[in-house]
Design a protein around this motif. Structure first.
Motif, mmCIF file in Angstrom:
data_model
loop_
_atom_site.group_PDB
_atom_site.id
_atom_site.type_symbol
_atom_site.label_atom_id
_atom_site.label_comp_id
_atom_site.label_asym_id
_atom_site.label_seq_id
_atom_site.Cartn_x
_atom_site.Cartn_y
_atom_site.Cartn_z
ATOM 1 N N GLN A 224 0.831 -1.208 0.000
ATOM 2 C CA GLN A 224 0.000 0.000 0.000
ATOM 3 C C GLN A 224 0.862 1.254 0.000
ATOM 4 O O GLN A 224 0.534 2.243 -0.666
ATOM 5 N N LEU A 225 1.958 1.226 0.761
ATOM 6 C CA LEU A 225 2.862 2.373 0.762
ATOM 7 C C LEU A 225 3.432 2.619 -0.632
ATOM 8 O O LEU A 225 3.475 3.758 -1.108
ATOM 9 N N ALA A 226 3.856 1.530 -1.297
ATOM 10 C CA ALA A 226 4.439 1.685 -2.627
ATOM 11 C C ALA A 226 3.405 2.206 -3.620
ATOM 12 O O ALA A 226 3.699 3.077 -4.447
ATOM 13 N N ASN A 227 2.168 1.693 -3.554
ATOM 14 C CA ASN A 227 1.114 2.178 -4.457
ATOM 15 C C ASN A 227 0.790 3.639 -4.195
ATOM 16 O O ASN A 227 0.549 4.413 -5.125
ATOM 17 N N THR A 228 0.783 4.038 -2.919
ATOM 18 C CA THR A 228 0.504 5.431 -2.591
ATOM 19 C C THR A 228 1.602 6.347 -3.097
ATOM 20 O O THR A 228 1.345 7.448 -3.601
ATOM 21 N N VAL A 229 2.860 5.900 -2.966
ATOM 22 C CA VAL A 229 3.967 6.689 -3.507
ATOM 23 C C VAL A 229 3.840 6.812 -5.025
ATOM 24 O O VAL A 229 4.134 7.862 -5.606
ATOM 25 N N GLN A 230 3.380 5.718 -5.664
ATOM 26 C CA GLN A 230 3.138 5.773 -7.107
ATOM 27 C C GLN A 230 2.150 6.891 -7.440
ATOM 28 O O GLN A 230 2.341 7.667 -8.376
ATOM 29 N N HIS A 231 1.077 6.988 -6.643
ATOM 30 C CA HIS A 231 0.079 8.040 -6.865
ATOM 31 C C HIS A 231 0.687 9.424 -6.639
ATOM 32 O O HIS A 231 0.349 10.382 -7.340
ATOM 33 N N CYS A 232 1.573 9.523 -5.657
ATOM 34 C CA CYS A 232 2.249 10.807 -5.410
ATOM 35 C C CYS A 232 3.073 11.234 -6.620
ATOM 36 O O CYS A 232 3.088 12.417 -6.990
ATOM 37 N N PRO B 164 4.779 -3.367 -6.905
ATOM 38 C CA PRO B 164 4.669 -1.900 -6.920
ATOM 39 C C PRO B 164 6.010 -1.196 -6.784
ATOM 40 O O PRO B 164 6.206 -0.117 -7.347
ATOM 41 N N LEU B 165 6.958 -1.798 -6.055
ATOM 42 C CA LEU B 165 8.265 -1.165 -5.923
ATOM 43 C C LEU B 165 9.046 -1.225 -7.236
ATOM 44 O O LEU B 165 9.757 -0.277 -7.590
ATOM 45 N N VAL B 166 8.925 -2.334 -7.946
ATOM 46 C CA VAL B 166 9.578 -2.415 -9.260
ATOM 47 C C VAL B 166 8.964 -1.397 -10.207
ATOM 48 O O VAL B 166 9.661 -0.753 -10.995
ATOM 49 N N ASN B 167 7.631 -1.244 -10.129
ATOM 50 C CA ASN B 167 6.987 -0.208 -10.944
ATOM 51 C C ASN B 167 7.547 1.163 -10.615
ATOM 52 O O ASN B 167 7.761 1.994 -11.499
ATOM 53 N N LEU B 168 7.765 1.398 -9.315
ATOM 54 C CA LEU B 168 8.347 2.678 -8.907
ATOM 55 C C LEU B 168 9.750 2.855 -9.475
ATOM 56 O O LEU B 168 10.114 3.930 -9.957
ATOM 57 N N SER B 169 10.546 1.802 -9.403
ATOM 58 C CA SER B 169 11.939 1.913 -9.867
ATOM 59 C C SER B 169 12.005 2.158 -11.375
ATOM 60 O O SER B 169 12.961 2.753 -11.868
ATOM 61 N N ARG B 170 10.987 1.683 -12.103
ATOM 62 C CA ARG B 170 10.957 1.868 -13.556
ATOM 63 C C ARG B 170 10.171 3.103 -13.965
ATOM 64 O O ARG B 170 10.070 3.425 -15.138
ATOM 65 N N TYR B 171 9.579 3.811 -12.992
ATOM 66 C CA TYR B 171 8.709 4.951 -13.278
ATOM 67 C C TYR B 171 9.548 6.205 -13.504
ATOM 68 O O TYR B 171 10.676 6.305 -13.037
ATOM 69 N N GLY B 172 8.966 7.171 -14.179
ATOM 70 C CA GLY B 172 9.629 8.459 -14.322
ATOM 71 C C GLY B 172 10.029 8.789 -15.733
ATOM 72 O O GLY B 172 10.704 9.777 -15.969
#
Length: 796
Positions: free
Chosen positions: A525-533, A568-576
């Motif tokens: 949930q934390l990782a998904n919320t950071v994704q939304h941020c 979700p963390l891998v999505n974050l690492s690949r995001y941007g």
């Protein structure tokens, strides 16, 4: 109250949101030239009333009153272009007449709502649950809606009226029954709303009708809550009318719901009215009240939306108002319907429109109605434009009758900060709110597209879902987003509720999501919320969220939590890719969690129930997909594969998880085909309990049954297992087999069955069928056919 009988006070009883009522009100005001125009509405909002007539105020709009520290405790007063109150206000401003509201103040109504919250009863709790705490009120919310035709209510026989009232709970419907109508709505429309004349003598007729009705229902309605509320309101309005008329210097016009006219004109002493009102709650001493104008939508003017003073077809009424003096009004409306049908892909000729016009006139004559009304237009549209297919009409009905109009508020309106910021952003980004679904495709590489996306994501964080993101999850890391936009009036109240977080959209979203991050404990949930941020470009909240992820990761040992956090963390690492944000430090966190998950898996997957095993299978599949996408170091990736190999080989692993792990290792070339064949033969051996073998089979093939078409070894092993199943066992697990094989499409099912029935000619010709199996072969083929064939036509 003597001066209410003064001839200089003129009462115009109307239906709220009625184009015919509005037309006659304007005609009456032109004839009377009053110096004071008094309108049914909250008296403590009079300061905002002249703003309604400003040139850049575009209806539909609503007067919103709310408690500053509890915005959910709020009241709406909607106005449409065809509302008599709106037209009366515009007339007063144009002619320099004093205009004021005269109904019960919102301070009293909101105080009542707060009192009900402090001491809720069952009815209040139910109402609050249904409305979300916000109340939609038009200046005559609970009153009956009048409706007449050719009957003279003054001469109505009392006995017949009593009989009609006993048959109907709707007093206006009783008059309609006497006039030969099935419902009051049609009667009133024929007499006033859809009638093109502007004869003001109708007000006297309606007043006489309301007087007669109120006399005959007084005894039965005396103790009803609605009647009690009306007594308070009418007492208050009598006092306000008297006060305004005494302070004025000329005629006074009162525009109110027709139901109230008899009581407003009745003789009551001011003392008696003040005595009636003395027990009403006053403004809460600790609650600050605020009022403002907000945009409204045409669908929310409809009675179908739950609005007590709503109309059945807002866009039809708008058409009636705008074309009240147009002899070709009917043709214009049918042209509008035709355009909607053509836009939906239907072919409608001009000749069909001509036939529809003729049919409207004929239906009105047959039904003995003065003019073609809404019912005639609808029936003619279905018959001539939709060729009798009501489904075609249903497909466009909402668009045609409810519309998608959204009002606009002038810049000098006293908007609350978040609403003001949103309106500024809407104008700068050219995002006009509409009340029907509209698709919006955004290119995030363009500054305009990026800013629109940021606004919509920030509003989602504030629980204002103006936009709904489609294909969610499929377009992350790309440069495009597809949204479906639809504005609802409740979003204004949602923004009011978020004022505690800040005065701008960005500030409020940042503060609210930080609060959410602080209260969240689960890594996923934390990782998904950071994704939304990151999507909403809330850098401060994103940085705080990453710190929270680091904190929670250090204290997490649960295998499920570790597995669900990887994706979700891998999505974050690949995001941007579309937003310049550095997330390189997330990669180290992914490495650490992948190691922890690999270490925790072998022990966590033992002795699980079927439900727990299903949960683990889903989590392992998602985590494995994420691991394949992540740029993990070789030694970390090796640890992950080692964990899956252990799961596939350990006899203590739950069978479903063992099957899944074996398949992942096989596809990842971590297990050789001959070694896997031995594992499969052992797991699907006749010596294995059928239940355990079925679990292994489901784990291995669920989501990957297509491999049977291309892999001889897998197909042969499964065939051998199915051949040796007892009939009872096969039937028991047939739902499981159907569920697994449902992953094949029709062509894949056909290819698989042909492969089984015909064999692979030219391949493995050295293989021969054991003669001992020949007697069993027909039964085997029949079973396979039942297993794969889902209907009788799939092989055709």
């Amino acid at each position: 109250m003597e001066n209410t009988a003064n001839s200089a006070i003129h009462y115009l009883g109307v239906r709220h949101h009625g184009p015919g009522s509005a037309n006659r009100v304007v005609a009456a005001l032109d004839a009377l030239r009053p110096r004071q125009v008094l309108i049914e509405g909250p008296s403590d909002c009079t300061e905002l009333l002249p703003m309604l007539a400003q040139r850049d105020m575009t209806p539909p709009v609503a007067l919103l009153a709310y408690v500053a520290d509890d915005p959910a405790c709020s009241l709406y007063y909607p106005f449409a272009e065809f509302s008599p109150e709106y037209q009366a206000c515009c007339w007063a401003v144009r002619n320099s007449a004093t205009v004021a509201f005269i109904d019960m103040p919102v301070s009293i109504q909101l105080a009542q709502m707060l009192a009900q919250r402090s001491e809720p009863d069952d009815d209040a709790e139910m109402a609050e649950e249904m409305t979300g705490g916000a109340t939609e009120v038009q200046p005559s919310d609970q009153e009956p809606v009048p409706d007449p035709q050719d009957v003279n209510p003054i001469e109505t026989d009392a006995l017949r009226l009593n009989d009609a009232l006993q048959l109907s709970t709707d007093p206006i419907g009783a008059l309609a029954t006497l006039a030969g109508y099935q419902d009051g709505e049609s009667w009133w429309n024929d007499l006033i709303e859809q009638n093109s004349d502007d004869d003001v003598t109708i007000f006297a007729t309606v007043e006489a009708a309301m007087t007669t009705l109120r006399e005959h229902i007084a005894d039965t309605d005396e103790d009803e809550p609605v009647a009690e509320r009306n007594r308070y309101r009418e007492a208050f309005m009598r006092l306000e009318i008297s006060k305004a008329h005494k302070a004025g210097d000329g005629p006074t016009a009162v525009i109110c719901g027709a139901w109230h006219v008899p009581e407003l004109k009745a003789k009551h002493s001011a003392k008696a009215d003040r005595e009636c009102l003395k027990n009403l709650p006053k403004k809460h001493p600790k609650s600050k009240l605020k009022q403002t104008w907000i945009p409204w939508t045409s669908p929310r003017l409809a009675s179908q939306s739950g609005y007590g003073a709503g109309v059945s077809a807002p866009m039809w009424y708008k058409h009636v108002w705008r074309h009240r003096n147009n002899p070709n009004a009917l043709e214009h409306w049918l042209g509008h319907v035709t355009a909607a049908l053509r836009a939906a892909g239907h072919v409608v000729s001009t000749a069909s429109i001509i036939e529809a016009v003729r049919l409207c006139t004929s239906l009105a004559a047959v039904r003995n109605r003065p003019n073609p009304g809404f019912e005639e237009v609808r029936d003619a549209s279905i018959a001539c434009l939709c060729f009798g297919e009501s489904v075609q009409w249903t497909a466009i009905e909402q668009q045609v009758l409810l519309g998608h109009d959204v009002g606009e508020i002038p810049e000098n309106a006293p908007l609350v900060p978040l609403l003001e910021d949103l309106q500024r952003l809407q104008k700068s980004l050219k995002l006009k709110p509409e009340a029907l679904d509209r698709e919006l495709s955004l290119d995030l590489r363009a500054p305009a597209g990026l800013q629109k996306s940021i606004l919509l994501h920030r509003l989602k964080i504030l629980d204002v879902p103006w936009g709904r993101l489609t294909d969610s999850g499929k377009s992350r890391g790309t440069f495009r987003e597809r949204w479906i936009l639809r504005w609802e009036p409740e979003f204004a109240v949602k923004l009011l509720e978020n004022l505690i977080y800040g005065s701008t959209i960005e500030q409020a979203a940042n503060t609210k999501v930080c609060e959410r991050l602080q209260q969240t404990q689960e890594l996923a949930q934390l990782a998904n919320t950071v994704q939304h941020c990151l999507e909403a470009q809330l850098d401060g909240a994103a940085e705080y969220g990453l710190k929270r992820i680091d904190e929670q990761a250090a204290h997490t040992s649960d295998a499920i939590a570790l597995l669900t956090s990887l994706a979700p963390l891998v999505n974050l690492s690949r995001y941007g890719t579309a937003r310049s944000i550095s997330l390189t430090h997330i990669a180290a966190l992914v490495d650490r969690l992948a190691i922890q998950a690999a270490l925790a898996l072998p022990l966590s997957c033992r002795n699980l129930s079927d439900e727990e095993a299903n949960h683990f299978c889903q989590s392992i599949s998602e985590a494995h997909q994420a691991v394949q996408l992540a740029n993990l170091q070789d030694d970390i990736l090796s640890d992950w594969w080692e964990a899956l190999l252990t799961l596939s080989e350990s006899p203590q692993t739950s069978f479903q998880i063992a099957g899944l792990s074996a398949r992942l290792c096989y596809l990842g070339q971590q297990i050789a085909a001959d070694k896997l064949q031995i594992q499969l033969q052992r797991a699907l051996s006749p010596a294995r309990p059928a239940a355990d073998a079925a679990r292994y089979f489901e784990g291995f093939f669920a989501g990957s049954v297509q491999r049977l078409i291309y892999d001889d070894m897998l197909l042969g092993t499964v065939e051998s297992w199915l051949v040796h199943l007892e009939d009872e066992t096969f039937i028991m697990y047939l739902p499981l087999f159907r569920r697994v094989f449902s992953g094949l499409d029709s062509m894949e099912r056909k290819r698989l069955l042909q492969t089984i029935l015909e064999g692979r000619q030219g391949l493995h010709t050295e293989k021969t069928l054991n003669a001992a199996l020949l007697p069993h072969w027909p039964d085997h083929l029949q079973r396979i056919g039942k297993l794969i064939q889902r209907d009788k036509t799939w092989t055709q």
